[in-house]
Design a protein around this motif. Structure first.
Motif, short mmCIF file in Angstrom:
data_model
loop_
_atom_site.label_atom_id
_atom_site.label_comp_id
_atom_site.label_asym_id
_atom_site.label_seq_id
_atom_site.Cartn_x
_atom_site.Cartn_y
_atom_site.Cartn_z
N ALA A 271 -35.98 -24.45 -37.17
CA ALA A 271 -37.20 -24.11 -37.91
C ALA A 271 -37.63 -22.67 -37.63
O ALA A 271 -38.04 -21.96 -38.55
CB ALA A 271 -38.32 -25.06 -37.51
N THR B 41 -40.37 -25.87 -42.89
CA THR B 41 -38.92 -25.90 -43.06
C THR B 41 -38.36 -27.31 -43.06
O THR B 41 -37.22 -27.52 -43.48
CB THR B 41 -38.22 -25.12 -41.93
OG1 THR B 41 -38.51 -25.76 -40.67
CG2 THR B 41 -38.71 -23.67 -41.89
N GLN B 42 -39.14 -28.27 -42.55
CA GLN B 42 -38.68 -29.65 -42.36
C GLN B 42 -37.42 -29.69 -41.49
O GLN B 42 -36.48 -30.44 -41.74
CB GLN B 42 -38.45 -30.34 -43.71
CG GLN B 42 -39.72 -30.42 -44.55
CD GLN B 42 -39.54 -31.21 -45.84
OE1 GLN B 42 -39.33 -32.42 -45.81
NE2 GLN B 42 -39.62 -30.51 -46.97
N ARG B 43 -37.43 -28.83 -40.47
CA ARG B 43 -36.36 -28.77 -39.49
C ARG B 43 -36.95 -29.02 -38.11
O ARG B 43 -38.08 -28.62 -37.83
CB ARG B 43 -35.67 -27.41 -39.52
CG ARG B 43 -34.95 -27.08 -40.81
CD ARG B 43 -34.42 -25.65 -40.75
NE ARG B 43 -33.59 -25.30 -41.89
CZ ARG B 43 -32.95 -24.13 -42.02
NH1 ARG B 43 -33.07 -23.20 -41.06
NH2 ARG B 43 -32.20 -23.88 -43.08
N ARG C 257 -46.17 -21.55 -48.60
CA ARG C 257 -45.32 -22.66 -48.16
C ARG C 257 -46.10 -23.62 -47.27
O ARG C 257 -45.89 -24.84 -47.30
CB ARG C 257 -44.09 -22.12 -47.44
CG ARG C 257 -43.14 -21.34 -48.31
CD ARG C 257 -41.98 -20.78 -47.51
NE ARG C 257 -41.10 -21.84 -47.02
CZ ARG C 257 -40.08 -21.62 -46.19
NH1 ARG C 257 -39.85 -20.38 -45.73
NH2 ARG C 257 -39.33 -22.63 -45.79
N GLY D 144 -32.40 -19.16 -43.04
CA GLY D 144 -33.58 -19.86 -43.54
C GLY D 144 -34.52 -20.26 -42.43
O GLY D 144 -35.29 -21.22 -42.56
N THR D 145 -34.48 -19.49 -41.33
CA THR D 145 -35.29 -19.77 -40.14
C THR D 145 -36.44 -18.79 -40.07
O THR D 145 -36.27 -17.60 -40.35
CB THR D 145 -34.40 -19.63 -38.88
OG1 THR D 145 -33.41 -20.66 -38.90
CG2 THR D 145 -35.22 -19.74 -37.61
N LEU D 146 -37.61 -19.26 -39.69
CA LEU D 146 -38.78 -18.39 -39.56
C LEU D 146 -38.72 -17.63 -38.24
O LEU D 146 -38.21 -18.14 -37.23
CB LEU D 146 -40.06 -19.21 -39.62
CG LEU D 146 -40.30 -19.96 -40.94
CD1 LEU D 146 -41.56 -20.83 -40.83
CD2 LEU D 146 -40.44 -18.98 -42.10
N ALA E 291 -44.10 -24.14 -38.50
CA ALA E 291 -42.71 -23.80 -38.83
C ALA E 291 -41.89 -25.06 -39.10
O ALA E 291 -41.09 -25.12 -40.05
CB ALA E 291 -42.08 -23.00 -37.70
N ARG E 292 -42.09 -26.07 -38.28
CA ARG E 292 -41.37 -27.33 -38.49
C ARG E 292 -41.83 -28.03 -39.77
O ARG E 292 -41.02 -28.61 -40.50
CB ARG E 292 -41.57 -28.24 -37.28
CG ARG E 292 -40.74 -27.80 -36.07
CD ARG E 292 -41.07 -28.58 -34.83
NE ARG E 292 -40.06 -28.34 -33.78
CZ ARG E 292 -40.29 -28.44 -32.48
NH1 ARG E 292 -41.51 -28.78 -32.04
NH2 ARG E 292 -39.33 -28.22 -31.61
#
Length: 460
Positions: free
Chosen positions: A224, A158-160, A309, A256-258, A154-155
Protein backbone atom coordinates in the motif's frame (compact mmCIF):
# COMPACT_ATOMS: atom_id res chain seq x y z
CA UNK A 1 18.69 4.27 46.00
CA UNK A 2 20.71 3.25 42.96
CA UNK A 3 21.60 6.46 41.18
CA UNK A 4 22.42 5.14 37.73
CA UNK A 5 19.84 3.50 35.52
CA UNK A 6 22.20 3.75 32.56
CA UNK A 7 24.28 0.89 31.11
CA UNK A 8 27.70 1.07 32.69
CA UNK A 9 30.73 0.97 30.42
CA UNK A 10 32.32 -2.42 29.92
CA UNK A 11 34.43 -3.02 33.05
CA UNK A 12 37.08 -4.62 30.82
CA UNK A 13 37.67 -1.17 29.34
CA UNK A 14 39.81 0.65 31.89
CA UNK A 15 39.53 3.82 29.83
CA UNK A 16 35.76 4.04 29.90
CA UNK A 17 35.31 2.60 33.38
CA UNK A 18 37.65 5.17 34.89
CA UNK A 19 36.10 8.00 32.93
CA UNK A 20 32.59 6.88 33.83
CA UNK A 21 33.37 6.70 37.55
CA UNK A 22 34.93 10.15 37.58
CA UNK A 23 32.08 11.75 35.63
CA UNK A 24 29.43 10.05 37.78
CA UNK A 25 31.05 11.41 40.93
CA UNK A 26 31.22 14.86 39.37
CA UNK A 27 27.52 14.79 38.51
CA UNK A 28 26.50 13.61 41.98
CA UNK A 29 28.52 16.38 43.62
CA UNK A 30 26.90 19.11 41.55
CA UNK A 31 23.28 17.88 41.34
CA UNK A 32 22.03 17.27 44.90
CA UNK A 33 18.53 18.64 44.25
CA UNK A 34 17.97 16.56 41.12
CA UNK A 35 19.09 13.49 43.07
CA UNK A 36 16.70 14.30 45.90
CA UNK A 37 13.80 14.93 43.50
CA UNK A 38 14.56 11.71 41.65
CA UNK A 39 14.08 9.82 44.90
CA UNK A 40 10.73 11.53 45.49
CA UNK A 41 9.59 10.99 41.89
CA UNK A 42 10.36 7.28 42.08
CA UNK A 43 7.64 6.98 44.74
CA UNK A 44 4.90 8.33 42.48
CA UNK A 45 6.01 7.87 38.88
CA UNK A 46 6.75 4.42 37.49
CA UNK A 47 10.40 4.48 36.44
CA UNK A 48 10.93 7.74 38.31
CA UNK A 49 9.57 10.16 35.69
CA UNK A 50 6.24 11.11 34.07
CA UNK A 51 7.47 9.64 30.75
CA UNK A 52 9.99 6.81 30.80
CA UNK A 53 12.12 8.42 28.06
CA UNK A 54 12.99 11.12 30.59
CA UNK A 55 15.18 8.52 32.27
CA UNK A 56 17.11 7.69 29.10
CA UNK A 57 19.74 10.39 29.56
CA UNK A 58 23.29 9.44 30.51
CA UNK A 59 23.05 11.25 33.85
CA UNK A 60 22.81 9.01 36.96
CA UNK A 61 19.32 10.45 37.59
CA UNK A 62 17.08 12.62 35.43
CA UNK A 63 17.95 16.31 35.41
CA UNK A 64 14.97 18.28 36.75
CA UNK A 65 14.42 21.37 34.63
CA UNK A 66 13.20 24.72 35.92
CA UNK A 67 12.97 26.72 32.70
CA UNK A 68 14.09 26.94 29.12
CA UNK A 69 14.81 30.26 27.48
CA UNK A 70 16.09 30.56 23.96
CA UNK A 71 18.62 27.76 23.51
CA UNK A 72 19.43 27.26 27.20
CA UNK A 73 17.90 25.31 30.10
CA UNK A 74 18.30 25.88 33.83
CA UNK A 75 17.87 22.98 36.24
CA UNK A 76 16.91 22.82 39.93
CA UNK A 77 20.58 22.92 40.94
CA UNK A 78 20.95 26.26 39.14
CA UNK A 79 23.06 24.66 36.42
CA UNK A 80 22.79 26.42 33.07
CA UNK A 81 22.97 24.20 29.98
CA UNK A 82 23.49 25.01 26.33
CA UNK A 83 20.61 23.01 24.86
CA UNK A 84 21.35 21.18 21.61
CA UNK A 85 18.61 18.64 22.26
CA UNK A 86 15.74 21.14 22.19
CA UNK A 87 13.27 18.59 23.49
CA UNK A 88 14.37 16.20 20.73
CA UNK A 89 12.95 18.68 18.17
CA UNK A 90 9.73 20.24 19.61
CA UNK A 91 11.78 23.30 20.64
CA UNK A 92 13.74 23.35 17.37
CA UNK A 93 13.33 27.13 17.14
CA UNK A 94 14.14 27.77 20.80
CA UNK A 95 12.30 27.67 24.11
CA UNK A 96 9.79 30.31 25.18
CA UNK A 97 9.04 31.78 21.78
CA UNK A 98 7.24 35.06 22.64
CA UNK A 99 4.92 34.96 19.62
CA UNK A 100 3.77 31.45 20.47
CA UNK A 101 3.41 32.29 24.17
CA UNK A 102 1.24 35.29 23.34
CA UNK A 103 -0.95 33.36 20.88
CA UNK A 104 -1.46 30.46 23.29
CA UNK A 105 -2.16 32.73 26.27
CA UNK A 106 -4.76 34.64 24.27
CA UNK A 107 -6.45 31.49 22.98
CA UNK A 108 -6.55 29.59 26.27
CA UNK A 109 -8.52 32.44 27.83
CA UNK A 110 -11.12 32.01 25.06
CA UNK A 111 -11.14 28.20 25.21
CA UNK A 112 -8.59 25.51 24.42
CA UNK A 113 -10.78 23.45 22.14
CA UNK A 114 -14.37 23.07 20.96
CA UNK A 115 -14.31 20.12 18.50
CA UNK A 116 -15.18 22.86 16.01
CA UNK A 117 -12.91 24.68 13.57
CA UNK A 118 -11.80 28.23 14.28
CA UNK A 119 -10.91 31.02 11.90
CA UNK A 120 -7.26 30.22 12.68
CA UNK A 121 -7.76 26.82 11.04
CA UNK A 122 -8.38 28.34 7.60
CA UNK A 123 -5.24 30.46 7.88
CA UNK A 124 -3.12 27.55 9.10
CA UNK A 125 -4.32 25.35 6.24
CA UNK A 126 -3.37 28.00 3.70
CA UNK A 127 0.05 28.48 5.29
CA UNK A 128 0.73 24.71 5.24
CA UNK A 129 -0.30 24.42 1.59
CA UNK A 130 1.84 27.38 0.56
CA UNK A 131 4.88 26.20 2.48
CA UNK A 132 4.91 22.46 1.81
CA UNK A 133 3.19 22.22 -1.60
CA UNK A 134 0.42 19.76 -0.75
CA UNK A 135 -3.07 21.28 -1.05
CA UNK A 136 -5.11 19.42 1.57
CA UNK A 137 -4.32 18.78 5.24
CA UNK A 138 -5.48 17.12 8.42
CA UNK A 139 -4.27 17.49 12.00
CA UNK A 140 -3.26 14.99 14.64
CA UNK A 141 -2.08 15.27 18.23
CA UNK A 142 1.28 13.63 17.56
CA UNK A 143 3.29 12.45 14.56
CA UNK A 144 2.56 8.91 15.75
CA UNK A 145 -1.15 9.55 15.20
CA UNK A 146 -0.50 11.21 11.85
CA UNK A 147 1.58 8.27 10.62
CA UNK A 148 -1.07 5.82 11.78
CA UNK A 149 -3.73 7.76 9.86
CA UNK A 150 -1.55 7.89 6.74
CA UNK A 151 -0.98 4.12 6.83
CA UNK A 152 -4.65 3.35 7.39
CA UNK A 153 -5.72 5.59 4.51
CA UNK A 154 -3.06 4.12 2.23
CA UNK A 155 -4.42 0.64 2.86
CA UNK A 156 -8.00 1.82 2.37
CA UNK A 157 -7.24 3.59 -0.90
CA UNK A 158 -5.08 0.89 -2.48
CA UNK A 159 -6.90 -2.07 -0.90
CA UNK A 160 -3.48 -3.58 -0.23
CA UNK A 161 -2.31 -4.89 3.16
CA UNK A 162 1.48 -4.38 3.24
CA UNK A 163 3.66 -1.39 4.03
CA UNK A 164 7.41 -1.07 3.49
CA UNK A 165 9.73 0.68 5.92
CA UNK A 166 13.49 1.11 6.16
CA UNK A 167 15.57 -0.74 8.72
CA UNK A 168 16.38 1.51 11.68
CA UNK A 169 13.47 3.88 11.15
CA UNK A 170 11.28 5.33 13.87
CA UNK A 171 7.89 6.83 13.10
CA UNK A 172 6.56 7.24 16.61
CA UNK A 173 4.42 4.75 18.47
CA UNK A 174 3.24 3.11 15.25
CA UNK A 175 3.01 -0.65 15.56
CA UNK A 176 3.53 -1.28 11.83
CA UNK A 177 6.97 0.37 11.98
CA UNK A 178 8.36 -1.75 14.84
CA UNK A 179 10.09 -4.20 12.51
CA UNK A 180 13.84 -4.46 11.93
CA UNK A 181 16.31 -6.64 10.06
CA UNK A 182 18.26 -9.22 12.04
CA UNK A 183 20.75 -11.24 9.99
CA UNK A 184 18.80 -10.26 6.90
CA UNK A 185 15.42 -11.41 8.21
CA UNK A 186 12.50 -9.22 9.28
CA UNK A 187 11.74 -9.51 13.01
CA UNK A 188 9.81 -7.42 15.49
CA UNK A 189 11.96 -4.96 17.40
CA UNK A 190 13.49 -6.37 20.58
CA UNK A 191 11.76 -5.10 23.69
CA UNK A 192 8.40 -4.47 22.00
CA UNK A 193 5.83 -4.64 24.80
CA UNK A 194 2.46 -6.34 24.58
CA UNK A 195 2.38 -7.00 20.85
CA UNK A 196 0.23 -10.05 20.13
CA UNK A 197 0.17 -9.95 16.32
CA UNK A 198 3.10 -10.77 14.05
CA UNK A 199 3.87 -7.40 12.48
CA UNK A 200 6.15 -8.99 9.88
CA UNK A 201 3.06 -10.42 8.17
CA UNK A 202 2.11 -6.98 6.86
CA UNK A 203 5.35 -4.98 7.18
CA UNK A 204 8.39 -5.48 4.98
CA UNK A 205 11.67 -3.89 5.99
CA UNK A 206 14.60 -3.15 3.71
CA UNK A 207 17.98 -1.46 4.20
CA UNK A 208 18.12 2.27 3.53
CA UNK A 209 19.86 3.17 0.26
CA UNK A 210 19.31 -0.39 -1.09
CA UNK A 211 17.20 0.16 -4.21
CA UNK A 212 17.41 -3.49 -5.30
CA UNK A 213 15.94 -4.61 -1.96
CA UNK A 214 13.22 -1.96 -2.25
CA UNK A 215 12.32 -3.08 -5.76
CA UNK A 216 12.09 -6.69 -4.58
CA UNK A 217 9.84 -5.69 -1.66
CA UNK A 218 7.48 -3.90 -4.04
CA UNK A 219 7.46 -6.66 -6.67
CA UNK A 220 4.54 -8.76 -5.29
CA UNK A 221 2.16 -5.85 -5.95
CA UNK A 222 0.62 -5.90 -2.48
CA UNK A 223 2.32 -2.85 -0.95
CA UNK A 224 0.00 0.00 0.00
CA UNK A 225 2.72 2.47 0.97
CA UNK A 226 6.38 3.07 1.61
CA UNK A 227 6.83 5.08 4.82
CA UNK A 228 10.19 6.81 5.02
CA UNK A 229 12.17 9.56 6.65
CA UNK A 230 13.84 11.59 3.88
CA UNK A 231 17.05 11.18 5.89
CA UNK A 232 17.36 8.43 8.48
CA UNK A 233 17.66 10.21 11.82
CA UNK A 234 16.61 7.75 14.50
CA UNK A 235 19.42 5.20 14.52
CA UNK A 236 22.17 7.71 14.00
CA UNK A 237 21.92 9.99 10.99
CA UNK A 238 22.16 8.28 7.59
CA UNK A 239 22.04 10.39 4.44
CA UNK A 240 20.44 9.16 1.22
CA UNK A 241 22.75 8.27 -1.64
CA UNK A 242 22.67 10.58 -4.67
CA UNK A 243 19.63 9.70 -6.77
CA UNK A 244 17.99 7.66 -4.02
CA UNK A 245 14.87 9.81 -3.69
CA UNK A 246 14.30 10.02 -7.44
CA UNK A 247 14.50 6.25 -7.65
CA UNK A 248 12.25 5.85 -4.60
CA UNK A 249 9.59 8.00 -6.26
CA UNK A 250 9.90 6.14 -9.58
CA UNK A 251 9.71 2.69 -7.99
CA UNK A 252 6.68 3.47 -5.84
CA UNK A 253 4.85 5.12 -8.72
CA UNK A 254 5.52 2.15 -11.01
CA UNK A 255 4.27 -0.26 -8.35
CA UNK A 256 1.05 1.67 -7.68
CA UNK A 257 2.32 2.22 -4.13
CA UNK A 258 1.84 5.45 -2.19
CA UNK A 259 4.86 7.32 -0.84
CA UNK A 260 4.61 8.75 2.67
CA UNK A 261 7.46 10.97 3.84
CA UNK A 262 7.79 11.70 7.56
CA UNK A 263 9.43 15.12 8.05
CA UNK A 264 9.18 15.11 11.85
CA UNK A 265 12.97 15.43 12.15
CA UNK A 266 14.03 16.65 8.72
CA UNK A 267 11.94 19.80 9.12
CA UNK A 268 15.31 21.17 10.21
CA UNK A 269 16.40 21.28 6.54
CA UNK A 270 14.73 24.52 5.49
CA UNK A 271 11.45 26.48 5.48
CA UNK A 272 9.75 23.82 3.33
CA UNK A 273 11.47 20.91 5.02
CA UNK A 274 13.58 18.38 3.15
CA UNK A 275 10.77 17.98 0.61
CA UNK A 276 10.89 21.66 -0.28
CA UNK A 277 14.67 21.88 -0.33
CA UNK A 278 15.02 18.87 -2.64
CA UNK A 279 11.84 19.26 -4.72
CA UNK A 280 10.33 15.92 -3.68
CA UNK A 281 6.70 15.04 -4.37
CA UNK A 282 5.29 12.51 -1.90
CA UNK A 283 1.65 11.42 -1.91
CA UNK A 284 1.47 12.13 1.83
CA UNK A 285 3.63 14.30 4.08
CA UNK A 286 3.77 14.05 7.89
CA UNK A 287 5.10 16.88 10.09
CA UNK A 288 5.19 16.73 13.88
CA UNK A 289 6.93 18.00 17.00
CA UNK A 290 8.13 21.49 16.05
CA UNK A 291 5.11 22.60 14.01
CA UNK A 292 3.29 24.00 17.08
CA UNK A 293 6.33 25.16 19.02
CA UNK A 294 6.27 22.24 21.46
CA UNK A 295 2.52 21.94 21.97
CA UNK A 296 1.27 18.42 21.18
CA UNK A 297 0.30 18.75 17.53
CA UNK A 298 1.10 17.31 14.12
CA UNK A 299 -0.22 17.69 10.58
CA UNK A 300 -0.33 15.51 7.50
CA UNK A 301 -0.98 16.61 3.94
CA UNK A 302 -2.11 14.82 0.78
CA UNK A 303 -2.25 15.52 -2.94
CA UNK A 304 -5.54 16.45 -4.58
CA UNK A 305 -5.52 13.16 -6.50
CA UNK A 306 -5.06 11.13 -3.33
CA UNK A 307 -7.75 13.11 -1.55
CA UNK A 308 -10.22 12.16 -4.29
CA UNK A 309 -9.24 8.52 -3.90
CA UNK A 310 -9.77 8.83 -0.15
CA UNK A 311 -13.28 10.18 -0.75
CA UNK A 312 -14.02 7.23 -3.04
CA UNK A 313 -12.69 4.78 -0.47
CA UNK A 314 -14.85 6.34 2.23
CA UNK A 315 -17.94 5.92 0.04
CA UNK A 316 -17.02 2.30 -0.65
CA UNK A 317 -16.42 1.54 3.03
CA UNK A 318 -19.57 3.30 4.17
CA UNK A 319 -20.59 5.21 7.26
CA UNK A 320 -19.34 4.43 10.77
CA UNK A 321 -16.30 5.01 12.93
CA UNK A 322 -13.15 5.32 10.85
CA UNK A 323 -10.83 4.72 13.77
CA UNK A 324 -8.83 7.79 12.74
CA UNK A 325 -8.53 10.92 14.86
CA UNK A 326 -8.86 12.00 18.48
CA UNK A 327 -10.96 14.74 20.07
CA UNK A 328 -7.85 16.75 20.95
CA UNK A 329 -6.63 16.86 17.36
CA UNK A 330 -6.90 20.25 15.68
CA UNK A 331 -7.88 22.00 18.90
CA UNK A 332 -7.96 25.78 19.02
CA UNK A 333 -4.83 26.02 21.17
CA UNK A 334 -2.75 24.01 18.70
CA UNK A 335 -4.08 26.04 15.78
CA UNK A 336 -3.12 29.30 17.45
CA UNK A 337 0.37 27.97 18.11
CA UNK A 338 0.77 26.68 14.56
CA UNK A 339 -0.26 30.01 13.08
CA UNK A 340 2.29 31.81 15.24
CA UNK A 341 5.01 29.33 14.28
CA UNK A 342 4.30 29.40 10.55
CA UNK A 343 3.91 33.18 10.45
CA UNK A 344 6.46 34.54 12.90
CA UNK A 345 8.93 31.85 13.94
CA UNK A 346 9.66 29.39 11.10
CA UNK A 347 10.86 32.15 8.79
CA UNK A 348 13.55 32.03 6.08
CA UNK A 349 15.65 34.35 8.24
CA UNK A 350 15.39 31.95 11.20
CA UNK A 351 16.46 29.06 9.01
CA UNK A 352 19.35 31.14 7.73
CA UNK A 353 20.62 31.61 11.27
CA UNK A 354 20.13 27.92 12.07
CA UNK A 355 21.99 26.75 8.98
CA UNK A 356 24.85 29.17 9.60
CA UNK A 357 25.16 27.90 13.17
CA UNK A 358 25.03 24.29 12.02
CA UNK A 359 27.78 25.03 9.53
CA UNK A 360 29.90 26.46 12.34
CA UNK A 361 29.25 23.34 14.43
CA UNK A 362 30.15 20.98 11.59
CA UNK A 363 33.39 22.85 10.93
CA UNK A 364 34.29 22.77 14.61
CA UNK A 365 33.58 19.06 15.02
CA UNK A 366 35.47 18.17 11.85
CA UNK A 367 38.45 20.14 13.15
CA UNK A 368 38.39 18.14 16.40
CA UNK A 369 38.21 14.86 14.47
CA UNK A 370 41.14 15.89 12.31
CA UNK A 371 43.25 17.24 15.17
CA UNK A 372 42.90 14.06 17.22
CA UNK A 373 43.16 11.67 14.26
CA UNK A 374 39.82 10.05 15.14
CA UNK A 375 37.95 7.53 13.00
CA UNK A 376 34.79 9.61 13.49
CA UNK A 377 32.65 11.53 11.01
CA UNK A 378 30.06 14.31 10.97
CA UNK A 379 26.71 14.10 9.17
CA UNK A 380 24.38 17.05 8.64
CA UNK A 381 20.84 17.67 7.46
CA UNK A 382 20.03 21.34 7.76
CA UNK A 383 20.24 22.40 11.40
CA UNK A 384 20.61 18.78 12.58
CA UNK A 385 24.16 17.50 13.07
CA UNK A 386 25.34 14.04 14.10
CA UNK A 387 28.76 13.02 15.41
CA UNK A 388 29.21 9.40 14.34
CA UNK A 389 31.86 7.19 15.93
CA UNK A 390 32.75 5.70 12.54
CA UNK A 391 34.45 6.77 9.33
CA UNK A 392 33.16 6.73 6.65
CA UNK A 393 29.62 7.41 7.88
CA UNK A 394 27.33 4.37 7.67
CA UNK A 395 24.95 3.97 4.73
CA UNK A 396 22.37 1.81 6.48
CA UNK A 397 21.21 0.76 9.94
CA UNK A 398 23.23 -2.46 10.05
CA UNK A 399 26.43 -0.48 9.60
CA UNK A 400 25.27 2.17 12.08
CA UNK A 401 24.51 -0.39 14.80
CA UNK A 402 28.13 -1.52 14.66
CA UNK A 403 29.27 2.08 15.08
CA UNK A 404 26.97 2.92 18.02
CA UNK A 405 29.03 1.65 20.95
CA UNK A 406 26.55 2.13 23.84
CA UNK A 407 29.26 2.49 26.47
CA UNK A 408 31.19 5.09 24.50
CA UNK A 409 28.01 7.03 23.67
CA UNK A 410 26.89 6.98 27.30
CA UNK A 411 30.26 8.18 28.59
CA UNK A 412 30.36 10.92 25.95
CA UNK A 413 26.90 12.19 26.91
CA UNK A 414 27.68 12.29 30.61
CA UNK A 415 30.89 14.18 29.86
CA UNK A 416 28.90 16.80 27.95
CA UNK A 417 26.24 17.08 30.66
CA UNK A 418 28.92 17.74 33.26
CA UNK A 419 30.21 20.57 31.09
CA UNK A 420 26.83 22.22 30.70
CA UNK A 421 25.89 20.82 27.30
CA UNK A 422 22.81 18.79 26.40
CA UNK A 423 22.44 16.85 23.16
CA UNK A 424 19.70 14.38 22.22
CA UNK A 425 20.05 11.39 24.57
CA UNK A 426 19.44 8.60 22.05
CA UNK A 427 22.65 8.90 20.02
CA UNK A 428 24.92 11.84 19.12
CA UNK A 429 22.37 14.12 17.49
CA UNK A 430 22.66 17.89 17.94
CA UNK A 431 20.23 20.64 16.95
CA UNK A 432 21.04 24.29 16.28
CA UNK A 433 18.20 26.77 16.78
CA UNK A 434 18.01 30.30 15.37
CA UNK A 435 18.74 31.62 18.88
CA UNK A 436 21.76 29.37 19.52
CA UNK A 437 24.73 31.64 20.08
CA UNK A 438 28.11 31.13 18.44
CA UNK A 439 29.65 31.01 21.90
CA UNK A 440 27.43 28.04 22.80
CA UNK A 441 28.50 26.21 19.65
CA UNK A 442 32.12 26.87 20.52
CA UNK A 443 31.55 25.52 24.05
CA UNK A 444 30.07 22.33 22.60
CA UNK A 445 33.03 21.90 20.26
CA UNK A 446 35.45 22.51 23.15
CA UNK A 447 33.65 19.89 25.26
CA UNK A 448 33.92 17.34 22.43
CA UNK A 449 37.61 18.15 22.09
CA UNK A 450 38.03 17.66 25.83
CA UNK A 451 36.38 14.25 25.64
CA UNK A 452 38.60 13.19 22.76
CA UNK A 453 41.65 14.29 24.73
CA UNK A 454 40.47 12.48 27.85
CA UNK A 455 40.04 9.24 25.92
CA UNK A 456 43.53 9.57 24.53
CA UNK A 457 45.04 10.34 27.95
CA UNK A 458 43.30 7.48 29.73
CA UNK A 459 44.19 5.00 27.03
CA UNK A 460 47.89 5.90 27.22
Amino acid sequence: MTLSAQPLPDPKSKTLAGLWAAETARFEATHPRSIALAGQAAAVWRGGAPMHWMGDWASPVPIFAVQGQGAQITDVDATLYDDFCLGDTPALFGHGQPEVAAAVADQVKRGAGFMLPTTEAVIVGRLLAERFGLPLWQTATTASDANRAAIRWARAVTQRPVIVIFDGCYHGMVEDAFVVLADGAAVMKPGLVGQVHDLTATTRVVPFNDLAALEAALAPGDVAAVLAEPVMTNCGMIAPDPGFHAALADLTRAAGTLLILDETHTLSTGPGGYVGAHDLAPDMLVIGKAIAGGLPAAVWGVTAELSARMDAAQLRIGAGQSGIGTTLSGNALAMAAMRAMLTHVMTPAAYGRMLAGAGRLVAGLEAVVAEHGLAWSVVQVGARVELVFADPPPKNAAQMRKALDPALVCAFHLWLINRGVLIAPFHNMMLVSPVTEDAAIDRLVAAVAGFAGALKDLAA
